[in-house]
Design a protein around this motif. Sequence first.
Motif, mmCIF file in Angstrom:
data_model
loop_
_atom_site.group_PDB
_atom_site.id
_atom_site.type_symbol
_atom_site.label_atom_id
_atom_site.label_comp_id
_atom_site.label_asym_id
_atom_site.label_seq_id
_atom_site.Cartn_x
_atom_site.Cartn_y
_atom_site.Cartn_z
ATOM 1 N N ARG A 98 0.877 -1.159 0.000
ATOM 2 C CA ARG A 98 0.000 0.000 0.000
ATOM 3 C C ARG A 98 0.925 1.222 0.000
ATOM 4 O O ARG A 98 1.722 1.411 0.922
ATOM 5 C CB ARG A 98 -0.871 -0.025 1.252
ATOM 6 C CG ARG A 98 -2.179 0.756 1.195
ATOM 7 C CD ARG A 98 -1.988 2.241 1.170
ATOM 8 N NE ARG A 98 -3.224 2.932 1.522
ATOM 9 C CZ ARG A 98 -3.289 4.249 1.729
ATOM 10 N NH1 ARG A 98 -2.221 4.993 1.596
ATOM 11 N NH2 ARG A 98 -4.428 4.809 2.053
ATOM 12 N N SER A 101 0.586 7.574 1.537
ATOM 13 C CA SER A 101 -0.510 8.445 1.093
ATOM 14 C C SER A 101 0.004 9.722 0.418
ATOM 15 O O SER A 101 -0.585 10.189 -0.561
ATOM 16 C CB SER A 101 -1.397 8.804 2.285
ATOM 17 O OG SER A 101 -2.005 7.633 2.774
ATOM 18 N N SER A 104 1.049 8.952 -3.113
ATOM 19 C CA SER A 104 -0.105 8.780 -4.000
ATOM 20 C C SER A 104 -0.753 10.130 -4.311
ATOM 21 O O SER A 104 -1.133 10.401 -5.457
ATOM 22 C CB SER A 104 -1.105 7.831 -3.341
ATOM 23 O OG SER A 104 -2.174 7.584 -4.210
ATOM 24 N N ALA A 110 -1.866 5.033 -7.361
ATOM 25 C CA ALA A 110 -2.561 4.580 -6.148
ATOM 26 C C ALA A 110 -2.376 3.080 -5.951
ATOM 27 O O ALA A 110 -1.268 2.616 -5.716
ATOM 28 C CB ALA A 110 -4.023 4.985 -6.238
ATOM 29 N N SER A 111 -3.460 2.293 -6.085
ATOM 30 C CA SER A 111 -3.321 0.857 -5.808
ATOM 31 C C SER A 111 -2.426 0.177 -6.835
ATOM 32 O O SER A 111 -1.934 -0.924 -6.593
ATOM 33 C CB SER A 111 -4.689 0.174 -5.783
ATOM 34 O OG SER A 111 -5.267 0.193 -7.063
ATOM 35 N N ASN A 257 -10.247 -1.528 -3.151
ATOM 36 C CA ASN A 257 -8.899 -2.081 -3.049
ATOM 37 C C ASN A 257 -8.752 -2.948 -1.805
ATOM 38 O O ASN A 257 -8.206 -4.041 -1.857
ATOM 39 C CB ASN A 257 -7.882 -0.924 -2.993
ATOM 40 C CG ASN A 257 -6.463 -1.405 -2.847
ATOM 41 O OD1 ASN A 257 -6.015 -2.252 -3.615
ATOM 42 N ND2 ASN A 257 -5.736 -0.870 -1.871
ATOM 43 N N GLU A 296 -11.733 1.137 1.136
ATOM 44 C CA GLU A 296 -10.739 1.960 0.450
ATOM 45 C C GLU A 296 -10.797 1.609 -1.030
ATOM 46 O O GLU A 296 -10.696 0.435 -1.399
ATOM 47 C CB GLU A 296 -9.354 1.649 1.010
ATOM 48 C CG GLU A 296 -8.201 2.320 0.298
ATOM 49 C CD GLU A 296 -6.858 1.771 0.789
ATOM 50 O OE1 GLU A 296 -6.358 2.250 1.813
ATOM 51 O OE2 GLU A 296 -6.322 0.852 0.148
ATOM 52 N N LEU A 300 -7.368 4.780 -3.371
ATOM 53 C CA LEU A 300 -6.928 4.787 -1.971
ATOM 54 C C LEU A 300 -7.764 5.691 -1.064
ATOM 55 O O LEU A 300 -7.506 5.760 0.139
ATOM 56 C CB LEU A 300 -5.432 5.112 -1.810
ATOM 57 C CG LEU A 300 -4.466 4.212 -2.591
ATOM 58 C CD1 LEU A 300 -3.021 4.552 -2.233
ATOM 59 C CD2 LEU A 300 -4.734 2.734 -2.331
ATOM 60 N N ILE A 394 -7.366 10.003 1.930
ATOM 61 C CA ILE A 394 -6.560 8.838 1.541
ATOM 62 C C ILE A 394 -6.235 8.022 2.783
ATOM 63 O O ILE A 394 -6.124 6.805 2.716
ATOM 64 C CB ILE A 394 -5.267 9.283 0.815
ATOM 65 C CG1 ILE A 394 -5.609 10.095 -0.443
ATOM 66 C CG2 ILE A 394 -4.442 8.071 0.414
ATOM 67 C CD1 ILE A 394 -4.384 10.508 -1.241
#
Length: 481
Positions: A98, A101, A104, A110-111, A257, A296, A300, A394
């Motif tokens: 992950r 934050s 991202s 993101a994911s 996610n 999430e 995210l 996030i």
Amino acid sequence: MATTGDTDDLGTTELAPEANEIPANSSVNRRQGFGQGFLDTISTGWAERPEILPAPREQAAAAARRRDAVSGAFPGARLVIPAGPYQVRSNDTDYPFRAHSAFSHLTGWASDSVPDSLLVFDPAGDGHDVTLFFRERADRTTPEFYADPTIGEFWIGPRPALDGVASDLGLATAHIDDFVAGADDLVIDQDAELTRFVSELRLRKDAYEISQMQLAVDVTADGFDDIVANLPRIIDHPRGERVVEGVFHQRARSDGNWEGYDTIAASGPHACYLHWTRNDGAVASGDLILIDAGVELDSLYTADITRTIPVNGRFSEVHRRVYEAVREAADAAFAAARPGARFSDLNAAAWDVIAHRLEDWGILPVSAEESLNPETGHQHRRYMVHGTSHHLGIDVHDCAQARRELYHGGTLEPGMVFTIEPGLYFQIDDLTVPEEYRGIGVRIEDDILMTEDGPRNLSAAIPRTADDVEAWVARLNPADR
Ligand code: GLY
Ligand code: MN
Ligand code: MN
């Protein structure tokens, strides 16, 4: 993440030289080597893959504006924002990756981002040149392709190429091996000022972020429906709380996610443990179950919702009394929310109701007014020890590194997203409360967007009055099912 694929544990074959390039932390001794016939042919016979360069994703422009803000705030400094590494769970098994934050938020990745990537701001002229460094996929002529369970394409599937990511994110990209650290680099989570700045950058959400927050809430609402619809089998199972967790996880994984935080499935007296995530208890008819869960999304962004539900579909009289007091506190906090109000006004409004209801019920050892005195009182906090609100985005506890004067001491502004989540918790062995209250825990948590026109409850569609919660359980559990 090294997982499946090794078909035996014998390890009798000599490893070929290329295979010795497996990372040192892999369990090499348990693995089969590769014969020469395999090595001679594995790189050949694969079709060409045309590289399709995508148009920049929706959030790329906003991420670029955020990078400009960061650049402007740190003239002349070299800045490094790591995505972060895999975290080991045990041996060669990792937790799901992950991204950080802030990484991202500043990249739009993101994911689908790659572990160990770095977003680097190199001073240039009046600003910075910004480059995203990551380990792009190796081609099929390298041992990585077939022999590296951590990053090899044969094992984990295709990984992105530099030019594809550059096009997708609207960012310059480079191979991670080309990154050279500098002695004066400011690195997020090491440099306090940089960490604070990027946290405060998230205090107000843009239109894309708001749409993601609403979507996260909507998927979470579906997850809560799943739980309510499954109450009969939840009651039947000796660890019904785990069934709750699993039902919600299925929704989080299929439509998002992951969960934004570990689900709290707290039945009966467990509801009084604020972060009960052990979730190993039974769910008994006649009890309340407190469920605090949030999906999430792939972007995210996460929801953070709590509902407290009578397991058999009916609040008892004392359950309802406590439940509606908490709802009254939530409604009071919502009524206090408007642009320009202080963040702490939400807390004050909720505690005011909580203290007065506790006084009405003869539970407070002092008057409500005395309890509400922050210097000499706060006796009511024994029954609601947590705060009423936090920023959400996030991270479930978003903007946590923002300065206090911008957070608890700050004002509510359009674009802010935050929770309202009062509760009342009467521990099973709390001798200060009449017996009928003991073992009851209630929290109601909604996700709120502040607009120019006032607060909007993003989670208003999830039933929240006692009557509506009862109707919800009945609707999803028809008698003739
Ligand atoms: N789910 C954690 C919280 O409500 O803050
Ligand atoms: Mn919360
Ligand atoms: Mn919560």
